[in-house]
Design a protein around this motif. Structure first.
Motif, PDB file in Angstrom:
ATOM      1  N   LYS A   1      16.346 -28.095   7.590  1.00  0.00           N
ATOM      2  CA  LYS A   1      16.572 -26.919   8.212  1.00  0.00           C
ATOM      3  C   LYS A   1      17.728 -25.942   6.805  1.00  0.00           C
ATOM      4  N   ASP A   2      16.732 -25.253   5.986  1.00  0.00           N
ATOM      5  CA  ASP A   2      17.221 -24.962   4.770  1.00  0.00           C
ATOM      6  C   ASP A   2      17.379 -23.162   5.315  1.00  0.00           C
ATOM      7  N   ALA A   3      18.383 -22.784   5.820  1.00  0.00           N
ATOM      8  CA  ALA A   3      18.695 -21.542   6.230  1.00  0.00           C
ATOM      9  C   ALA A   3      18.502 -20.856   4.926  1.00  0.00           C
ATOM     10  N   GLU A   4      19.053 -21.080   4.016  1.00  0.00           N
ATOM     11  CA  GLU A   4      18.044 -19.362   3.121  1.00  0.00           C
ATOM     12  C   GLU A   4      17.242 -19.776   2.843  1.00  0.00           C
ATOM     13  N   LYS A   5      16.103 -21.069   3.030  1.00  0.00           N
ATOM     14  CA  LYS A   5      14.577 -20.830   2.356  1.00  0.00           C
ATOM     15  C   LYS A   5      13.975 -20.425   3.905  1.00  0.00           C
ATOM     16  N   LEU A   6      14.327 -21.194   4.932  1.00  0.00           N
ATOM     17  CA  LEU A   6      13.910 -20.002   5.982  1.00  0.00           C
ATOM     18  C   LEU A   6      14.030 -18.969   6.465  1.00  0.00           C
ATOM     19  N   ALA A   7      14.673 -17.991   5.713  1.00  0.00           N
ATOM     20  CA  ALA A   7      14.410 -16.919   6.609  1.00  0.00           C
ATOM     21  C   ALA A   7      14.253 -16.027   4.747  1.00  0.00           C
ATOM     22  N   LYS A   8      13.181 -16.682   3.720  1.00  0.00           N
ATOM     23  CA  LYS A   8      12.817 -15.911   3.039  1.00  0.00           C
ATOM     24  C   LYS A   8      11.696 -16.258   3.549  1.00  0.00           C
ATOM     25  N   LEU A   9      10.897 -17.163   3.832  1.00  0.00           N
ATOM     26  CA  LEU A   9       9.812 -17.740   4.162  1.00  0.00           C
ATOM     27  C   LEU A   9       9.121 -16.793   5.915  1.00  0.00           C
ATOM     28  N   ARG A  10      10.686 -16.209   6.734  1.00  0.00           N
ATOM     29  CA  ARG A  10      10.070 -15.124   7.334  1.00  0.00           C
ATOM     30  C   ARG A  10      10.011 -14.108   6.893  1.00  0.00           C
ATOM     31  N   ALA A  11      10.233 -13.784   6.243  1.00  0.00           N
ATOM     32  CA  ALA A  11       9.680 -11.969   5.601  1.00  0.00           C
ATOM     33  C   ALA A  11       8.869 -12.650   5.043  1.00  0.00           C
ATOM     34  N   LYS A  12       8.503 -13.639   4.413  1.00  0.00           N
ATOM     35  CA  LYS A  12       6.890 -14.005   3.939  1.00  0.00           C
ATOM     36  C   LYS A  12       6.486 -13.612   5.522  1.00  0.00           C
ATOM     37  N   PHE A  13       6.164 -14.547   6.056  1.00  0.00           N
ATOM     38  CA  PHE A  13       5.503 -14.978   7.421  1.00  0.00           C
ATOM     39  C   PHE A  13       5.699 -13.785   8.297  1.00  0.00           C
ATOM     40  N   VAL A  14       5.860 -12.972   8.754  1.00  0.00           N
ATOM     41  CA  VAL A  14       6.636 -11.715   9.250  1.00  0.00           C
ATOM     42  C   VAL A  14       5.508 -10.307   7.852  1.00  0.00           C
ATOM     43  N   ALA A  15       5.594 -10.223   7.516  1.00  0.00           N
ATOM     44  CA  ALA A  15       4.607  -9.290   6.223  1.00  0.00           C
ATOM     45  C   ALA A  15       3.204  -9.726   6.063  1.00  0.00           C
ATOM     46  N   GLY A  16       3.276 -11.268   5.636  1.00  0.00           N
ATOM     47  CA  GLY A  16       1.733 -11.744   5.706  1.00  0.00           C
ATOM     48  C   GLY A  16       1.190 -11.179   7.334  1.00  0.00           C
ATOM     49  N   ALA A  17       1.287 -11.816   8.157  1.00  0.00           N
ATOM     50  CA  ALA A  17       0.507 -11.211   9.541  1.00  0.00           C
ATOM     51  C   ALA A  17       0.356 -10.096   9.594  1.00  0.00           C
ATOM     52  N   GLN A  18       1.197  -8.989   9.292  1.00  0.00           N
ATOM     53  CA  GLN A  18       1.004  -7.743   9.302  1.00  0.00           C
ATOM     54  C   GLN A  18      -0.153  -7.304   8.302  1.00  0.00           C
ATOM     55  N   LYS A  19      -0.276  -8.014   7.139  1.00  0.00           N
ATOM     56  CA  LYS A  19      -1.394  -7.981   6.427  1.00  0.00           C
ATOM     57  C   LYS A  19      -2.807  -8.292   6.458  1.00  0.00           C
ATOM     58  N   GLN A  20      -2.455  -9.286   7.430  1.00  0.00           N
ATOM     59  CA  GLN A  20      -4.122 -10.326   7.978  1.00  0.00           C
ATOM     60  C   GLN A  20      -4.448  -9.677   8.736  1.00  0.00           C
ATOM     61  N   ASN A  21      -3.433  -9.268   9.867  1.00  0.00           N
ATOM     62  CA  ASN A  21      -4.202  -8.118  11.337  1.00  0.00           C
ATOM     63  C   ASN A  21      -3.476  -6.738  11.163  1.00  0.00           C
ATOM     64  N   PRO A  22      -3.703  -5.891  10.326  1.00  0.00           N
ATOM     65  CA  PRO A  22      -3.629  -4.278  10.164  1.00  0.00           C
ATOM     66  C   PRO A  22      -3.870  -3.244  11.479  1.00  0.00           C
ATOM     67  N   SER A  23      -4.854  -3.915  12.334  1.00  0.00           N
ATOM     68  CA  SER A  23      -4.944  -2.766  12.939  1.00  0.00           C
ATOM     69  C   SER A  23      -4.151  -3.474  14.704  1.00  0.00           C
ATOM     70  N   ASP A  24      -3.537  -4.659  14.662  1.00  0.00           N
ATOM     71  CA  ASP A  24      -2.393  -5.028  15.199  1.00  0.00           C
ATOM     72  C   ASP A  24      -1.062  -4.186  15.354  1.00  0.00           C
ATOM     73  N   PRO A  25      -0.530  -3.595  15.952  1.00  0.00           N
ATOM     74  CA  PRO A  25       0.381  -2.643  15.533  1.00  0.00           C
ATOM     75  C   PRO A  25       2.275  -3.416  16.263  1.00  0.00           C
ATOM     76  N   LYS A  26       1.464  -4.555  16.758  1.00  0.00           N
ATOM     77  CA  LYS A  26       2.174  -5.449  17.630  1.00  0.00           C
ATOM     78  C   LYS A  26       2.970  -6.884  16.633  1.00  0.00           C
ATOM     79  N   VAL A  27       1.780  -6.782  15.881  1.00  0.00           N
ATOM     80  CA  VAL A  27       1.844  -8.212  15.071  1.00  0.00           C
ATOM     81  C   VAL A  27       3.353  -8.438  14.452  1.00  0.00           C
ATOM     82  N   GLY A  28       3.856  -7.683  13.887  1.00  0.00           N
ATOM     83  CA  GLY A  28       4.622  -8.447  13.015  1.00  0.00           C
ATOM     84  C   GLY A  28       5.983  -8.369  13.953  1.00  0.00           C
ATOM     85  N   GLU A  29       6.210  -8.239  14.971  1.00  0.00           N
ATOM     86  CA  GLU A  29       7.406  -8.598  15.629  1.00  0.00           C
ATOM     87  C   GLU A  29       6.530  -9.824  16.930  1.00  0.00           C
ATOM     88  N   ILE A  30       5.502 -10.193  17.104  1.00  0.00           N
ATOM     89  CA  ILE A  30       4.970 -11.181  17.474  1.00  0.00           C
ATOM     90  C   ILE A  30       4.981 -11.947  16.291  1.00  0.00           C
TER      91      ILE A  30
END
Length: 249
Positions: A149-178
């Motif tokens: 339950k490392d809040a600081e680490k989880l916040a950093k990984l959230r940003a990386k997770f969302v950015a990574g999803a957008q990079k992996q699925n560039p044709s889906d405009p909603k992927v960041g939100e999802i």
């Protein structure tokens, strides 16, 4: 360190000496009808990890049709999944009372077996790799951060997770939100996730002991009773079950 290993070995030896049949405990039929029916009927006393009334109730509700249905039982029967409503959702989806809704097409296969719930730590790790391009190391980092339950680490990984999803699925405009919404679900359910390797190992032993109890009841109960001599409560409990099965002791 499991006493059950002795029970399995001794049962196989006793079956061979009495019936001339050598059971290959590592190559059992994975969907034995007698075994699955016994579990579905709730006759789980003496089956590995299945003595309590609570897990017996869950096994009856799941009504296993094969060995693979035993694997999630170990992961589900814990305070977190029981209290969070995960078990209720799992059962409702399994029996068709509720539709299992996938999170995202690319990770459909990862959560298909658990009715699109994150039940295992490995599912979270796989989803982060497939959806967001995490390395194996980063996926394991996410698993650890959730567990601690490392809040600081989880916040950093959230940003990386969302950015990574957008990079992996560039044709889906909603992927960041999802991905952001999915990360919140992962954080929540991750606290209750269990190790699938452990679940699979224990689920297999559960099935192996159930198979022997269903198909060679006298030999199995004999070997089980022999390992609890001196443990009065367990001995009496298994003795009652043996007599219920119509076996003379």
């Amino acid at each position: 360190g499991l006493r059950t290993m002795d029970v399995l070995r001794n049962s196989v030896d006793l079956i061979e000496s009495r019936h001339g049949v050598r059971i290959d405990i590592h190559n059992l039929p994975m969907d034995d009808v007698k075994t699955c029916q016994m579990l579905a009927d709730g006759f789980t006393k003496g089956v590995f990890q299945s003595d309590s009334s609570g897990i017996c109730k869950l096994i009856k509700e799941i009504a296993p049709k094969n060995m693979f249905d035993c694997v999630p039982i170990v992961a589900l029967y814990r305070p977190g999944p029981l209290e969070s409503g995960m078990v209720d959702t799992y059962l409702a989806c399994r029996h068709g009372r509720q539709e299992a809704k996938p999170f995202y097409p690319t990770i459909f296969k990862i959560t298909e077996d658990t009715y699109h719930q994150f039940l295992y730590q490995e599912q979270i790790m796989q989803a982060s790799q497939v959806l967001s391009g995490f390395s194996v190391g980063e996926a394991d980092e996410l698993r650890k951060a959730i567990g601690k339950k490392d809040a600081e680490k989880l916040a950093k990984l959230r940003a990386k997770f969302v950015a990574g999803a957008q990079k992996q699925n560039p044709s889906d405009p909603k992927v960041g939100e999802i991905a952001n919404d999915l990360y919140s679900k992962i954080e929540f359910f991750g606290r209750y996730c269990f190790n699938k390797a452990h679940s699979a190992a224990y689920g297999l032993i559960m099935y192996q002991t159930a198979y022997l109890k269903a198909n060679y009841p006298a030999e199995y109960m004999c070997c089980l009773l022999s390992t609890v001599i001196g443990k009065e409560d367990q001995f009496i409990s298994y003795l009652r079950e043996t007599k219920r099965m119509g076996i003379h002791v």
